[in-house]
Design a protein around this motif. Structure first.
Motif, PDB file in Angstrom:
ATOM      1  N   LEU A 118      14.926 -35.536   7.453  1.00 29.67           N
ATOM      2  CA  LEU A 118      14.252 -36.704   6.884  1.00 29.67           C
ATOM      3  C   LEU A 118      14.971 -37.996   7.272  1.00 29.67           C
ATOM      4  O   LEU A 118      14.339 -38.970   7.710  1.00 29.67           O
ATOM      5  N   PHE A 119      16.303 -38.028   7.157  1.00 28.88           N
ATOM      6  CA  PHE A 119      17.022 -39.266   7.426  1.00 28.88           C
ATOM      7  C   PHE A 119      17.078 -39.575   8.929  1.00 28.88           C
ATOM      8  O   PHE A 119      17.123 -40.746   9.318  1.00 28.88           O
ATOM      9  N   TRP A 120      17.070 -38.547   9.766  1.00 32.51           N
ATOM     10  CA  TRP A 120      16.988 -38.805  11.210  1.00 32.51           C
ATOM     11  C   TRP A 120      15.602 -39.360  11.552  1.00 32.51           C
ATOM     12  O   TRP A 120      15.487 -40.296  12.348  1.00 32.51           O
ATOM     13  N   PHE A 121      14.565 -38.800  10.946  1.00 28.08           N
ATOM     14  CA  PHE A 121      13.208 -39.328  11.146  1.00 28.08           C
ATOM     15  C   PHE A 121      13.149 -40.795  10.714  1.00 28.08           C
ATOM     16  O   PHE A 121      12.578 -41.640  11.411  1.00 28.08           O
TER      17      PHE A 121
ATOM     18  N   ALA B  66      20.180 -43.150   3.882  1.00 25.73           N
ATOM     19  CA  ALA B  66      20.991 -41.930   3.766  1.00 25.73           C
ATOM     20  C   ALA B  66      22.312 -42.220   3.076  1.00 25.73           C
ATOM     21  O   ALA B  66      22.869 -43.315   3.222  1.00 25.73           O
ATOM     22  N   PRO B  67      22.852 -41.258   2.318  1.00 25.93           N
ATOM     23  CA  PRO B  67      24.212 -41.414   1.793  1.00 25.93           C
ATOM     24  C   PRO B  67      25.206 -41.509   2.952  1.00 25.93           C
ATOM     25  O   PRO B  67      24.933 -41.011   4.052  1.00 25.93           O
TER      26      PRO B  67
ATOM     27  N   PHE C 195      17.167 -35.786  -4.029  1.00 24.04           N
ATOM     28  CA  PHE C 195      18.017 -34.696  -3.540  1.00 24.04           C
ATOM     29  C   PHE C 195      19.198 -35.227  -2.713  1.00 24.04           C
ATOM     30  O   PHE C 195      20.078 -34.452  -2.325  1.00 24.04           O
ATOM     31  N   ALA C 196      19.209 -36.526  -2.420  1.00 25.14           N
ATOM     32  CA  ALA C 196      20.317 -37.127  -1.682  1.00 25.14           C
ATOM     33  C   ALA C 196      20.571 -38.517  -2.229  1.00 25.14           C
ATOM     34  O   ALA C 196      20.336 -39.526  -1.560  1.00 25.14           O
TER      35      ALA C 196
END
Length: 251
Positions: free
Chosen positions: A1-4, A58-59, A194-195
């Motif tokens: 998800l965070f790469w997307f 992203a964290p 979740f993050a």
């Protein structure tokens, strides 16, 4: 998800910069509608700031492992200055353009200040050491790449191919990405549960908290702008962007 998010936000930003550059070019020749053009530019600068926050949602630990390390493998000193669409809009973003007076121009000036605040806040969050890839030690004995090579390398990292295409296709590409981002944020929120990600003070000001909460509304506003007659007059040089996914289809 965070790469997307990282890739899609960058591709969206390239397109926003293209449209913003066209508006700036139009404003140089326009004498009877500076406030209207300033309002359009403000919307796109706001969209750019939101793309920065979306990309950096992203964290820090996930950013370092999933995003920073793969980019460093492409080039140890990767720099956003290699983004070829940024040069025409950089003077505006950095407050180097005389905007004149008026409500819309003051709003645009403030929007550029907020963009700088977002940049600094993201650095506080993701780079607590203060050492970006650009400032990382340069490898000894490495051969200096030409400017053109660096531009193509930057495009390649963000899965971007360039070609002269119609304005209609540029708008379609922007709509596709904004639609995908809208669906993502609606389903997962800007900061997925979740993050969880702790934001630094610069990103927790009342003004920015309000902006982040209104991200879906801003996306819809940009979508309306892209389809409005006013934007049809702008015919910027365009880009063809390869999606990191297969063709997205929405119902």
């Amino acid at each position: 998800l965070f790469w997307f998010r990282w890739i899609t936000a960058r591709q969206t930003t390239f397109l926003l910069w293209q449209l913003l550059a066209a508006i700036l070019q139009e404003s140089e020749a326009a004498h009877d509608e500076p406030e209207e053009l300033a309002a359009q530019a403000r919307l796109l600068v706001c969209g750019y700031s939101l793309m920065l926050m979306y990309a950096s949602s992203a964290p820090p630990e996930i950013y370092g492992r999933v995003i920073r390390m793969p980019m460093a493998r492409q080039h140890v000193n990767l720099s956003g200055a290699w983004a070829r669409d940024y040069s025409p809009v950089r003077p505006l973003i950095r407050g180097k353009v005389a905007l004149g007076s008026g409500v819309a121009t003051e709003d645009l000036r403030r929007e550029c200040e907020i963009n700088e605040q977002v940049h600094e806040g993201i650095a506080d969050k993701l780079l607590p050491s203060g050492v970006s890839l650009l400032r990382s030690p340069k490898p000894k004995g490495g051969r200096q790449m030409s400017r053109d090579t660096l531009l193509w390398l930057y495009d390649g990292i963000f899965l971007t191919c360039r070609a002269e295409v119609s304005h209609h296709k540029v708008a379609r590409q922007l709509v596709r990405r904004l639609h995908a981002i809208f669906l993502d944020v609606t389903a997962n929120d800007l900061y997925p549960s979740f993050a969880p990600s702790e934001e630094p003070p610069r990103l927790r000001t009342p003004e920015l908290m309000q902006r982040k909460a209104a991200l879906p509304d801003c996306i819809l506003e940009i979508l309306c702008f892209v389809g409005a007659p006013a934007i049809q007059a702008h015919q910027p040089k365009t880009v063809r962007i390869s999606s990191p996914m297969r063709e997205l289809r929405f119902t």
